[in-house]
Design an enzyme around this catalytic site. Structure first.
Site, PDB file in Angstrom:
ATOM      1  N   CYS A 115       0.823  -1.224   0.000  1.00  0.00           N
ATOM      2  CA  CYS A 115       0.000   0.000   0.000  1.00  0.00           C
ATOM      3  C   CYS A 115       0.850   1.265   0.000  1.00  0.00           C
ATOM      4  CB  CYS A 115      -0.937   0.009   1.201  1.00  0.00           C
ATOM      5  SG  CYS A 115      -1.989  -1.440   1.252  1.00  0.00           S
ATOM      6  N   HIS A 262      -3.786   6.988   1.043  1.00  0.00           N
ATOM      7  CA  HIS A 262      -3.978   5.656   0.444  1.00  0.00           C
ATOM      8  C   HIS A 262      -5.391   5.205   0.783  1.00  0.00           C
ATOM      9  CE1 HIS A 262      -4.049   1.468  -0.230  1.00  0.00           C
ATOM     10  NE2 HIS A 262      -3.949   1.151   1.046  1.00  0.00           N
ATOM     11  N   ASN A 292      -9.948  -0.930  -2.339  1.00  0.00           N
ATOM     12  CA  ASN A 292      -8.546  -0.666  -2.024  1.00  0.00           C
ATOM     13  C   ASN A 292      -7.693  -1.262  -3.139  1.00  0.00           C
ATOM     14  OD1 ASN A 292      -5.908  -0.918  -1.058  1.00  0.00           O
ATOM     15  ND2 ASN A 292      -6.544  -1.278   1.054  1.00  0.00           N
TER      16      ASN A 292
END
Ligand code: ACO
Length: 335
Positions: A115, A262, A292
């Site tokens: 991430c 993020h 995500n």
């Protein structure tokens, strides 16, 4: 010393939209649970046969970014490719982009920071530009999660969260002081590596070993996430690393025009927004549409925000990420 600026942005997501209701037909989940816990309404999944892969999506995003940077692919001197889901175990995605885009024999470097991959990648690119080694660097974040998720009820705590897509940025040398990437701040804490991980196939879990084990009980080939532990660490580290970046530049939260976190979970972004007392106009979220997308989430969100005119010349933009590793980082940018 030179500075680097983001001169072009692009993103690509597969056409196939998968809603929460679609998921509830294949596993025991529901729209209310997913939206309440994560904010996600839908995500994109590569469909078998649609021609996409991690590197192909990266190429699609990269072509847009290069065109918007007003340069040619032949002006790119380095490719940095951030992903946790490369097409192949090795080699990485960067060399595939170099081949598919018919680029010169420029270096290609893969970043494996999940991430935080995009923030790490632009930090690396920024250093190469600052030292004068390169003028134009292509940075890509791309992920193909969908094919590797456990889409049964057993995997629902993880699989409802992730989506596929790619984002790209061109970093270009600039001589305008006080503009462009002001600083980047990177961290890791490997003690928590296993709290958000995919253990195999790997050299710790070779394929024959996995096959020999009872796949019902030992499933190292699906991602594992200790959700609550990740959540608690994420909110702390996001805040720390944003503060670190602001302090390094003698700035405060009130100077932020746009925070692009993020897209881990809408609840994490909202928590951070509250901590820094930012308005809805000062934080950009699109996890509702894409889920995500790990290393791709920041460049997709940054591109969308820019396309919508939410990022203007002179604005202070903060990128911040936290994820598997654990790794986390921030970038402070004067647009
Ligand atoms: N649908 C319905 N029920 C579910 C689902 C689902 N998709 N997933 C889990 N459940 C059930 C569980 O089985 C459990 O049931 P039980 O009480 O009968 O045992 C119940 O819901 C609660 O499960 P928890 O895992 O405790 O749920 P929690 O409230 O912690 O929410 C979540 C889970 C959303 C993953 C949360 O922990 C979280 O947001 N963590 C942050 C992690 C994150 O955002 N990761 C993103 C990737 S990492 C990154 O990018 C930083």
């Amino acid at each position: 010393m030179y500075t680097s600026k983001i001169s072009g942005l692009g993103y690509y997501v597969p056409e196939n939209v998968v809603t929460n209701d679609d998921l509830s037909k294949i596993m025991d989940t529901n729209d209310a649970w997913i939206q309440e816990r994560t904010g996600i309404k839908e995500r994109r999944h590569i469909k078998k046969g649609d021609g996409n892969s991690t590197s192909i999506m990266g190429v699609k995003a990269a072509k847009i970014a290069i065109e918007r940077a007003n340069i040619s692919k032949d002006d790119i001197e380095l490719i940095i490719f951030a992903t946790l889901s490369p097409d192949m175990y090795f080699p990485g995605g960067g060399v595939r982009v170099q081949e598919m885009m018919d680029m010169k024999t420029i270096p290609a470097l893969d970043v494996r920071n999940q991430c935080s991959g995009f923030v790490y990648a632009i930090s690396v690119a920024d250093q190469f530009i600052k030292t004068g080694m390169y003028k134009n660097i292509l940075v890509i974040g791309s992920e193909n999660h969908s094919g590797g998720l456990d889409m049964s009820t057993r995997g629902r705590g993880v699989s409802v969260i992730f989506g596929d897509g790619a984002g790209a940025a061109v970093l270009t040398r600039s001589d305008k002081e006080g503009k462009g990437i002001l600083s980047t701040h990177l961290h890791s804490e490997g003690a928590h590596a296993k709290e958000l991980s995919l253990e195999g196939p790997s050299t710790e879990h070779w394929v024959p070993e996995i096959i020999a084990e009872n796949p019902q009980e030992n499933i190292p080939y699906y991602p594992y996430m200790n959700g609550q532990f990740v959540f608690k660490n994420a909110v702390v580290r996001f805040s720390e690393v944003i503060n670190e970046g602001l302090q390094a530049n003698n700035l405060s939260a009130s100077d932020i025009n746009m925070l692009i976190p993020h897209q881990a979970n809408l609840r994490i972004s909202q928590f951070v927004q509250k901590q820094f007392k930012l308005s809805n106009d000062q934080v950009y979220n699109n996890i509702q549409k894409y889920g995500n997308t790990t290393a791709a989430s920041i460049p997709i969100a940054l591109t969308e925000a820019w396309e919508k005119g939410k990022i203007k010349e002179g604005d202070l933009i903060v990128l911040a990420a936290f994820g598997s590793g654990f790794t986390w980082g921030s970038a402070i940018i004067r647009w």
